[in-house]
Design an enzyme around this catalytic site. Sequence first.
Site, PDB file in Angstrom:
ATOM      1  N   ASN A   1      -0.329  11.677   0.114  1.00 40.40           N
ATOM      2  CA  ASN A   1       0.442  10.461  -0.163  1.00 40.40           C
ATOM      3  C   ASN A   1       1.103  10.567  -1.534  1.00 40.40           C
ATOM      4  O   ASN A   1       0.622  11.304  -2.384  1.00 40.40           O
ATOM      5  CB  ASN A   1      -0.505   9.248  -0.182  1.00 40.40           C
ATOM      6  CG  ASN A   1      -1.149   9.012   1.156  1.00 40.40           C
ATOM      7  OD1 ASN A   1      -0.508   9.111   2.188  1.00 40.40           O
ATOM      8  ND2 ASN A   1      -2.441   8.721   1.142  1.00 40.40           N
TER       9      ASN A   1
ATOM     10  N   TYR B   1       0.872  -1.180   0.000  1.00 39.77           N
ATOM     11  CA  TYR B   1       0.000   0.000   0.000  1.00 39.77           C
ATOM     12  C   TYR B   1       0.908   1.229   0.000  1.00 39.77           C
ATOM     13  O   TYR B   1       2.091   1.132  -0.338  1.00 39.77           O
ATOM     14  CB  TYR B   1      -0.894  -0.127   1.255  1.00 39.77           C
ATOM     15  CG  TYR B   1      -2.055   0.802   1.323  1.00 39.77           C
ATOM     16  CD1 TYR B   1      -3.070   0.753   0.372  1.00 39.77           C
ATOM     17  CD2 TYR B   1      -2.154   1.730   2.352  1.00 39.77           C
ATOM     18  CE1 TYR B   1      -4.143   1.622   0.450  1.00 39.77           C
ATOM     19  CE2 TYR B   1      -3.233   2.594   2.437  1.00 39.77           C
ATOM     20  CZ  TYR B   1      -4.216   2.539   1.475  1.00 39.77           C
ATOM     21  OH  TYR B   1      -5.275   3.403   1.553  1.00 39.77           O
TER      22      TYR B   1
ATOM     23  N   GLU C   1     -11.990   4.887  -6.631  1.00 37.44           N
ATOM     24  CA  GLU C   1     -10.667   5.132  -6.058  1.00 37.44           C
ATOM     25  C   GLU C   1      -9.810   5.939  -7.023  1.00 37.44           C
ATOM     26  O   GLU C   1      -9.692   5.584  -8.203  1.00 37.44           O
ATOM     27  CB  GLU C   1     -10.012   3.767  -5.807  1.00 37.44           C
ATOM     28  CG  GLU C   1      -8.884   3.778  -4.847  1.00 37.44           C
ATOM     29  CD  GLU C   1      -9.305   4.091  -3.414  1.00 37.44           C
ATOM     30  OE1 GLU C   1     -10.158   3.377  -2.869  1.00 37.44           O
ATOM     31  OE2 GLU C   1      -8.751   5.049  -2.857  1.00 37.44           O
TER      32      GLU C   1
HETATM   33  P1  NAI Z   1      -7.591  16.664  -5.479  1.00 40.49           P
HETATM   34  O1  NAI Z   1      -6.866  16.848  -6.745  1.00 40.49           O
HETATM   35  O2  NAI Z   1      -9.054  16.457  -5.511  1.00 40.49           O
HETATM   36  O3  NAI Z   1      -7.333  17.960  -4.533  1.00 40.49           O
HETATM   37  C1  NAI Z   1      -6.112  18.622  -4.410  1.00 40.49           C
HETATM   38  C2  NAI Z   1      -6.372  20.017  -3.882  1.00 40.49           C
HETATM   39  O4  NAI Z   1      -5.143  20.612  -3.568  1.00 40.49           O
HETATM   40  C3  NAI Z   1      -7.079  20.931  -4.863  1.00 40.49           C
HETATM   41  O5  NAI Z   1      -8.012  21.717  -4.179  1.00 40.49           O
HETATM   42  C4  NAI Z   1      -5.967  21.830  -5.372  1.00 40.49           C
HETATM   43  O6  NAI Z   1      -6.438  23.119  -5.724  1.00 40.49           O
HETATM   44  C5  NAI Z   1      -5.092  21.900  -4.156  1.00 40.49           C
HETATM   45  N1  NAI Z   1      -3.725  22.236  -4.496  1.00 40.49           N
HETATM   46  C6  NAI Z   1      -2.944  21.670  -5.433  1.00 40.49           C
HETATM   47  N2  NAI Z   1      -1.753  22.282  -5.461  1.00 40.49           N
HETATM   48  C7  NAI Z   1      -1.784  23.225  -4.521  1.00 40.49           C
HETATM   49  C8  NAI Z   1      -0.866  24.186  -4.068  1.00 40.49           C
HETATM   50  N3  NAI Z   1       0.362  24.286  -4.589  1.00 40.49           N
HETATM   51  N4  NAI Z   1      -1.230  25.020  -3.077  1.00 40.49           N
HETATM   52  C9  NAI Z   1      -2.452  24.927  -2.533  1.00 40.49           C
HETATM   53  N5  NAI Z   1      -3.371  24.027  -2.909  1.00 40.49           N
HETATM   54  C10 NAI Z   1      -3.042  23.204  -3.888  1.00 40.49           C
HETATM   55  O7  NAI Z   1      -6.879  15.509  -4.717  1.00 40.49           O
HETATM   56  P2  NAI Z   1      -7.400  14.672  -3.455  1.00 40.49           P
HETATM   57  O8  NAI Z   1      -8.119  13.488  -3.905  1.00 40.49           O
HETATM   58  O9  NAI Z   1      -8.098  15.560  -2.512  1.00 40.49           O
HETATM   59  O10 NAI Z   1      -6.009  14.179  -2.855  1.00 40.49           O
HETATM   60  C11 NAI Z   1      -5.060  15.109  -2.386  1.00 40.49           C
HETATM   61  C12 NAI Z   1      -3.976  14.388  -1.626  1.00 40.49           C
HETATM   62  O11 NAI Z   1      -4.553  13.753  -0.493  1.00 40.49           O
HETATM   63  C13 NAI Z   1      -3.251  13.305  -2.418  1.00 40.49           C
HETATM   64  O12 NAI Z   1      -1.886  13.368  -2.149  1.00 40.49           O
HETATM   65  C14 NAI Z   1      -3.806  12.016  -1.857  1.00 40.49           C
HETATM   66  O13 NAI Z   1      -2.866  10.982  -1.882  1.00 40.49           O
HETATM   67  C15 NAI Z   1      -4.122  12.419  -0.453  1.00 40.49           C
HETATM   68  N6  NAI Z   1      -5.153  11.570   0.120  1.00 40.49           N
HETATM   69  C16 NAI Z   1      -4.883  10.966   1.304  1.00 40.49           C
HETATM   70  C17 NAI Z   1      -5.773  10.086   1.851  1.00 40.49           C
HETATM   71  C18 NAI Z   1      -5.504   9.429   3.148  1.00 40.49           C
HETATM   72  O14 NAI Z   1      -6.175   8.459   3.475  1.00 40.49           O
HETATM   73  N7  NAI Z   1      -4.560   9.901   3.931  1.00 40.49           N
HETATM   74  C19 NAI Z   1      -7.018   9.752   1.159  1.00 40.49           C
HETATM   75  C20 NAI Z   1      -7.262  10.524  -0.037  1.00 40.49           C
HETATM   76  C21 NAI Z   1      -6.339  11.382  -0.548  1.00 40.49           C
END
Ligand code: NAI
Length: 518
Positions: A446, A138, A281
């Site tokens: 991640n 994972y 996912e």
């Molecule tokens: P997403 O693409 O839907 O959201 C990303 C957000 O970050 C967007 O609002 C974007 O505008 C913002 N963003 C991007 N670059 C930026 C910057 N330089 N400054 C400020 N804001 C910025 O992606 P999602 O699905 O929300 O995932 C985001 C991260 O969270 C990924 O790395 C993912 O691996 C992680 N994640 C972690 C989980 C966990 O269980 N710990 C579960 C789901 C996601």
Amino acid sequence: MERVLKEEQRRGGEELSGRWTVGGGVADVYGEDRATEDQLVTPWTVSVASGYNLLRDPRHNKGLAFTEKERDVHYLRGLLPPTILSQHLQEKKFMHSLRQYNLPLHKYMSMMELEERNERLFYKLLIDNVEELLPIVYTPTVGEACQKYGSIFRHSQGLYISLNEKGKILEVLKNWPERTIQVIVVTDGERILGLGDLGCQGMGIPVGKLALYTALGGVRPSACLPITIDVGTNNEHLLNDEFYIGLKQKRATGKEYYDFLHEFMSAVKQNYGEKVLVQFEDFANHNAFELLSKYRTTHLVFNDDIQGTASVVLAGLIASLKLLGGTLADHKFLFFGAGEAGTGIAELIALEMSKQANVSVDETRKKIWLVDSKGLIVNSRKESLQHFKKPWAHEHEPVSNLLDAVKAIKPTSLIGTSGVGKTFTKEVVEAMASFNEKPLIMALSNPTSQSECSAEEAYTWTKGRAIFASGSPFDPVEFNGKTFVPGQANNSYIFPGLGFGLVISGAIRVHNDMLLTA
Ligand code: NAI
């Protein structure tokens, strides 16, 4: 069964032995020599898992653990060396050799190879050594595996449904050898962890998630189906990679994309019924929210990034109240990243606060602020915001960066869901520590490379006062003679149990109350 098998083998042998050719080879019993490009000859095998075939059937193979009696009954004599190695010893041996690898990717490949060879041993290992092996099958290692999937690809795992199969998705589902499927994890590979568009190579994610469904949730492996929808990729690097395993074309979008997904969702329900669980996912957010709202009323679906993450983070926040004191409503939250994870978590916190305090969700949302790539989400930006960000636009003057947002909002909790690593800088973390006795810092992105800060940074920069959790695991940190053990806030702590609950309860829809309870 045994008699049938022996008879089958005897007849097969006679048939073949009657067809030896003069030159010492065998005649063309299978018709292969006669096959042409226009006239295909269907390949066939006698598929009873016994003897040689049994050793090559990962679902039933036990390798050297087959007992004397099993070796007799299953025609295994001579096909294995005489020693019998119990599963316990096999496990010890495998873990020993796994620990010899220095690179996590090699451990990943070794684990995948084991899954393809001896499924029982694979799951036994995973269950007994979950802390050690979770970071391998994972996050973070699965991220690297997806990036290099083309070159490490050996055996096909899961089902690939590409645009080439348009109009034939139901037939493709029927090609999968198992009939009774309870859980499907599906991705289109457009937002793999924080690594972006990995196209068809995203398959590592559904495969890894479903391994956890079995190891942590207890769902039978045969009832789990990993699926990758391949509608192309916009990743230029992959499009130019000669070893790329997916469609070499730009992503389908709009009507073509949604029609294809609709065919998929309809075929799934038609083939497996109302109670099959579909977990979305790592879809990009421009499709994720839409797919979820479209299918949550007709199918048993949830989006792990939006909803599973929200459950686990809310659980973490409730647990941290024991250290912080007060109720959720006494706290102020600032998210860095306003996508699936950020807005999903924010919405569930608001819902829980509204239930606890008996006030409207509109009211509780005011305690939660989000920053995206353009700065703090405020009312003056409302017109240009994506629909899922609009509820979070509060009255405030524009703030263009995280540090200024932290100073202006003064949150008690800072939650990173941006997918951009190293963005909780020393200044940001110190600012949090300047007005909070115990700043709560969650760096959820991640894999590890994208984490907003490391555990060590969080503890050091706050002089050991931070309460810290991250999406990918970090080792304990020594600071000022004290050991700090960081928490892991990852949806893997929720989805296997949530999914298992949905399956055994016979649910046909996923409701918010279920996520709150989880
Ligand atoms: P997403 O693409 O839907 O959201 C990303 C957000 O970050 C967007 O609002 C974007 O505008 C913002 N963003 C991007 N670059 C930026 C910057 N330089 N400054 C400020 N804001 C910025 O992606 P999602 O699905 O929300 O995932 C985001 C991260 O969270 C990924 O790395 C993912 O691996 C992680 N994640 C972690 C989980 C966990 O269980 N710990 C579960 C789901 C996601």
